[in-house]
Scaffold this motif. Structure first.
Motif, PDB file in Angstrom:
ATOM      1  N   SER A  39       0.760  -1.386  -0.123  1.00  0.00           N
ATOM      2  CA  SER A  39       0.350   0.518   0.099  1.00  0.00           C
ATOM      3  C   SER A  39       1.222   1.518   0.045  1.00  0.00           C
ATOM      4  CB  SER A  39      -1.153   0.178   1.512  1.00  0.00           C
ATOM      5  OG  SER A  39      -0.325   0.606   2.679  1.00  0.00           O
ATOM      6  N   VAL A  40       0.230   2.611  -0.767  1.00  0.00           N
ATOM      7  CA  VAL A  40       1.291   3.544  -0.036  1.00  0.00           C
ATOM      8  C   VAL A  40       1.131   3.654   1.184  1.00  0.00           C
ATOM      9  CG1 VAL A  40       0.720   5.851  -0.598  1.00  0.00           C
ATOM     10  CG2 VAL A  40       0.071   4.398  -2.298  1.00  0.00           C
ATOM     11  N   PRO A  41       0.487   4.249   2.051  1.00  0.00           N
ATOM     12  CA  PRO A  41       1.100   4.193   4.028  1.00  0.00           C
ATOM     13  C   PRO A  41       2.019   2.980   4.016  1.00  0.00           C
ATOM     14  CG  PRO A  41      -1.135   3.638   3.109  1.00  0.00           C
ATOM     15  CD  PRO A  41      -1.187   3.073   1.560  1.00  0.00           C
ATOM     16  N   ALA A  42       2.230   2.348   3.499  1.00  0.00           N
ATOM     17  CA  ALA A  42       3.255   1.013   3.607  1.00  0.00           C
ATOM     18  C   ALA A  42       4.780   1.834   2.647  1.00  0.00           C
ATOM     19  CB  ALA A  42       3.155   0.019   3.177  1.00  0.00           C
ATOM     20  N   VAL A  43       4.803   2.576   2.000  1.00  0.00           N
ATOM     21  CA  VAL A  43       5.568   3.154   1.208  1.00  0.00           C
ATOM     22  C   VAL A  43       6.006   4.993   2.481  1.00  0.00           C
ATOM     23  CG1 VAL A  43       6.848   4.479  -0.626  1.00  0.00           C
ATOM     24  CG2 VAL A  43       5.419   2.588  -0.479  1.00  0.00           C
ATOM     25  N   HIS A  44       4.836   4.944   3.144  1.00  0.00           N
ATOM     26  CA  HIS A  44       5.500   6.567   3.302  1.00  0.00           C
ATOM     27  C   HIS A  44       5.834   5.917   5.121  1.00  0.00           C
ATOM     28  CE1 HIS A  44       3.487   9.413   1.555  1.00  0.00           C
ATOM     29  NE2 HIS A  44       2.892   8.904   0.483  1.00  0.00           N
ATOM     30  N   SER A  45       5.737   4.569   5.646  1.00  0.00           N
ATOM     31  CA  SER A  45       5.700   4.489   6.935  1.00  0.00           C
ATOM     32  C   SER A  45       7.755   3.842   6.800  1.00  0.00           C
ATOM     33  CB  SER A  45       5.860   3.279   7.589  1.00  0.00           C
ATOM     34  OG  SER A  45       5.456   1.966   6.104  1.00  0.00           O
ATOM     35  N   TYR A  46       8.709   3.996   5.893  1.00  0.00           N
ATOM     36  CA  TYR A  46       9.541   3.907   5.746  1.00  0.00           C
ATOM     37  C   TYR A  46      10.450   5.099   5.060  1.00  0.00           C
ATOM     38  CZ  TYR A  46       9.510  -1.293   6.593  1.00  0.00           C
ATOM     39  OH  TYR A  46       9.085  -1.737   6.992  1.00  0.00           O
ATOM     40  N   PHE A  47      10.096   5.566   4.310  1.00  0.00           N
ATOM     41  CA  PHE A  47      10.032   7.130   3.646  1.00  0.00           C
ATOM     42  C   PHE A  47       8.873   8.304   3.689  1.00  0.00           C
ATOM     43  CE2 PHE A  47      11.869   4.056   1.445  1.00  0.00           C
ATOM     44  CZ  PHE A  47      12.621   3.996   1.193  1.00  0.00           C
ATOM     45  N   ARG A  48       9.001   9.271   4.723  1.00  0.00           N
ATOM     46  CA  ARG A  48       7.897   9.883   5.481  1.00  0.00           C
ATOM     47  C   ARG A  48       6.764  11.201   4.638  1.00  0.00           C
ATOM     48  NH1 ARG A  48       8.080  12.804  10.806  1.00  0.00           N
ATOM     49  NH2 ARG A  48       5.695  12.996  10.315  1.00  0.00           N
ATOM     50  N   THR A  49       7.814  11.753   3.447  1.00  0.00           N
ATOM     51  CA  THR A  49       7.880  12.511   2.566  1.00  0.00           C
ATOM     52  C   THR A  49       8.202  12.221   1.312  1.00  0.00           C
ATOM     53  OG1 THR A  49       9.960  13.721   3.181  1.00  0.00           O
ATOM     54  CG2 THR A  49       7.145  14.642   4.383  1.00  0.00           C
ATOM     55  N   ARG A  50       7.753  13.206   0.429  1.00  0.00           N
ATOM     56  CA  ARG A  50       8.682  12.841  -1.147  1.00  0.00           C
ATOM     57  C   ARG A  50      10.474  12.714  -1.156  1.00  0.00           C
ATOM     58  NH1 ARG A  50       9.996  14.909  -5.930  1.00  0.00           N
ATOM     59  NH2 ARG A  50      10.237  13.028  -7.568  1.00  0.00           N
ATOM     60  N   ASP A  51      10.144  14.430  -0.489  1.00  0.00           N
ATOM     61  CA  ASP A  51      11.727  14.640  -0.285  1.00  0.00           C
ATOM     62  C   ASP A  51      12.723  13.397   0.437  1.00  0.00           C
ATOM     63  OD1 ASP A  51      11.084  17.022  -1.231  1.00  0.00           O
ATOM     64  OD2 ASP A  51      11.516  18.275   0.624  1.00  0.00           O
ATOM     65  N   ASP A  52      12.429  12.920   1.313  1.00  0.00           N
ATOM     66  CA  ASP A  52      12.482  12.051   2.585  1.00  0.00           C
ATOM     67  C   ASP A  52      13.267  10.636   1.241  1.00  0.00           C
ATOM     68  OD1 ASP A  52      12.560  13.099   4.999  1.00  0.00           O
ATOM     69  OD2 ASP A  52      10.757  12.419   5.288  1.00  0.00           O
ATOM     70  N   LEU A  53      11.703  10.387   0.242  1.00  0.00           N
ATOM     71  CA  LEU A  53      12.065   9.570  -0.606  1.00  0.00           C
ATOM     72  C   LEU A  53      13.052   9.618  -2.090  1.00  0.00           C
ATOM     73  CD1 LEU A  53      10.839   6.651  -1.679  1.00  0.00           C
ATOM     74  CD2 LEU A  53       9.346   8.130  -3.294  1.00  0.00           C
ATOM     75  N   VAL A  54      12.965  11.136  -2.184  1.00  0.00           N
ATOM     76  CA  VAL A  54      14.273  11.554  -3.423  1.00  0.00           C
ATOM     77  C   VAL A  54      15.781  11.235  -2.674  1.00  0.00           C
ATOM     78  CG1 VAL A  54      15.174  13.459  -4.588  1.00  0.00           C
ATOM     79  CG2 VAL A  54      13.047  12.950  -4.420  1.00  0.00           C
ATOM     80  N   ALA A  55      15.812  11.756  -1.283  1.00  0.00           N
ATOM     81  CA  ALA A  55      16.927  11.542  -0.760  1.00  0.00           C
ATOM     82  C   ALA A  55      17.258  10.331  -0.506  1.00  0.00           C
ATOM     83  CB  ALA A  55      16.748  12.164   0.645  1.00  0.00           C
ATOM     84  N   ALA A  56      16.900   9.325  -0.684  1.00  0.00           N
ATOM     85  CA  ALA A  56      17.004   7.766  -0.350  1.00  0.00           C
ATOM     86  C   ALA A  56      18.099   7.250  -1.687  1.00  0.00           C
ATOM     87  CB  ALA A  56      15.589   7.338   0.482  1.00  0.00           C
ATOM     88  N   VAL A  57      16.601   7.550  -2.427  1.00  0.00           N
ATOM     89  CA  VAL A  57      17.276   7.198  -3.927  1.00  0.00           C
ATOM     90  C   VAL A  57      18.778   8.144  -4.117  1.00  0.00           C
ATOM     91  CG1 VAL A  57      17.135   6.937  -6.163  1.00  0.00           C
ATOM     92  CG2 VAL A  57      15.436   6.388  -3.862  1.00  0.00           C
ATOM     93  N   LEU A  58      18.184   9.375  -4.632  1.00  0.00           N
ATOM     94  CA  LEU A  58      19.809  10.150  -4.617  1.00  0.00           C
ATOM     95  C   LEU A  58      21.094   9.526  -3.825  1.00  0.00           C
ATOM     96  CD1 LEU A  58      18.487  13.504  -5.410  1.00  0.00           C
ATOM     97  CD2 LEU A  58      19.237  11.247  -6.732  1.00  0.00           C
ATOM     98  N   SER A  59      20.498   8.899  -2.200  1.00  0.00           N
ATOM     99  CA  SER A  59      22.151   8.403  -1.083  1.00  0.00           C
ATOM    100  C   SER A  59      22.671   7.133  -2.298  1.00  0.00           C
ATOM    101  CB  SER A  59      21.385   8.260  -0.118  1.00  0.00           C
ATOM    102  OG  SER A  59      20.839   9.415   0.172  1.00  0.00           O
ATOM    103  N   GLU A  60      21.502   6.380  -2.779  1.00  0.00           N
ATOM    104  CA  GLU A  60      22.062   5.019  -3.622  1.00  0.00           C
ATOM    105  C   GLU A  60      23.352   5.306  -4.647  1.00  0.00           C
ATOM    106  OE1 GLU A  60      21.516   0.795  -2.551  1.00  0.00           O
ATOM    107  OE2 GLU A  60      20.880   3.123  -0.784  1.00  0.00           O
ATOM    108  N   VAL A  61      22.595   6.156  -5.442  1.00  0.00           N
ATOM    109  CA  VAL A  61      23.360   6.497  -6.632  1.00  0.00           C
ATOM    110  C   VAL A  61      24.793   7.520  -6.018  1.00  0.00           C
ATOM    111  CG1 VAL A  61      22.682   8.133  -8.167  1.00  0.00           C
ATOM    112  CG2 VAL A  61      20.716   7.189  -7.907  1.00  0.00           C
ATOM    113  N   GLU A  62      25.048   8.316  -4.976  1.00  0.00           N
ATOM    114  CA  GLU A  62      25.677   9.316  -4.530  1.00  0.00           C
ATOM    115  C   GLU A  62      26.663   7.513  -4.118  1.00  0.00           C
ATOM    116  OE1 GLU A  62      26.982  11.398  -0.918  1.00  0.00           O
ATOM    117  OE2 GLU A  62      24.865  11.803  -1.886  1.00  0.00           O
ATOM    118  N   ALA A  63      26.796   6.743  -3.424  1.00  0.00           N
ATOM    119  CA  ALA A  63      27.309   6.083  -2.988  1.00  0.00           C
ATOM    120  C   ALA A  63      28.111   5.251  -4.333  1.00  0.00           C
ATOM    121  CB  ALA A  63      26.643   5.051  -1.894  1.00  0.00           C
ATOM    122  N   TYR A  64      26.848   4.333  -5.019  1.00  0.00           N
ATOM    123  CA  TYR A  64      27.392   4.020  -6.454  1.00  0.00           C
ATOM    124  C   TYR A  64      28.197   5.033  -6.968  1.00  0.00           C
ATOM    125  CZ  TYR A  64      27.369   2.794 -11.129  1.00  0.00           C
ATOM    126  OH  TYR A  64      28.380   1.887 -11.913  1.00  0.00           O
TER     127      TYR A  64
END
Length: 208
Positions: A49-74
């Motif tokens: 569910s969408v709320p399930a995703v929000h429980s790990y990445f509260r906002t879209r900014d949190d989601l973007v930051a997490a993805v970009l952290s993966e790319v940065e580390a790579y």
């Protein structure tokens, strides 16, 4: 009741669920772009569910930051591991180009998000990319400075400028893989990137 018990037993741990959602987020960002991917896209891919995703990445900014952290580390890992170590300067320069090409095939989502991020001149994500890029330039510059000390790169070469141009060629290498370029064309581009980074002319032999 039996089905419910089995589902509970196979429920992912919070760490595993976050890793799964992050993998799905990377794929969603590769498909929809850094500027447009949403929690809904991630939820659809993960089958939650969408709320399930929000429980790990509260906002879209949190989601973007997490993805970009993966790319940065790579990016930091592939550049530092390819250009570091005891390889000769030409070997190291070629290794990074080959590794970028390999990952365009094996990690297409990661590469697509990187390419999208690198061209998204937007106030919220662009400064972070420029910071990452500066760190990558520093790694490449140190390799070229080593080549100058070893006497295999002309002393007058502007190592920082050469590092910028060389890493910019990583985009070309990745795009060539996505466009299905042939091996001969790829080898020619890599040879040009290595020679240009080392300040060598066409036909001039590469040092061992």
């Amino acid at each position: 009741m039996t089905t419910a018990v089995r589902t509970a037993r196979t429920r992912l741990s919070p760490e595993a669920r976050r890793a799964q959602l992050l993998e799905c987020a990377l794929a969603a960002f590769a498909e929809h772009g850094v500027a447009r991917a949403t929690h809904s896209h991630v939820a659809e891919r993960a089958g939650v569910s969408v709320p399930a995703v929000h429980s790990y990445f509260r906002t879209r900014d949190d989601l973007v930051a997490a993805v970009l952290s993966e790319v940065e580390a790579y990016l930091l890992e592939i550049v530092s591991s390819s250009l570091g170590g005891k390889k000769s300067v030409p070997e190291a320069l070629r290794a990074l180009a080959v590794n970028f090409s390999r990952d365009a095939r094996n990690k297409p989502d990661m590469m697509k998000v990187w390419l999208d991020w690198s061209t998204g001149v937007r106030a919220d994500v662009w400064p972070r990319y420029m910071d990452v890029l500066e760190r990558l330039h520093d790694i490449a510059q140190k390799l070229l400075e080593r080549g100058k000390r070893e006497g295999i790169i002309p002393s007058g070469l502007n190592a920082k400028a050469a590092a910028r141009v060389y890493l910019g060629g990583g985009h070309t290498v990745a795009l060539m893989q996505f466009s299905g370029a042939g091996r001969g064309e790829f080898d020619a581009v890599v040879d040009h990137l290595v020679r240009n980074a080392m300040g060598l002319g066409v036909g001039e032999p590469l040092p061992e």
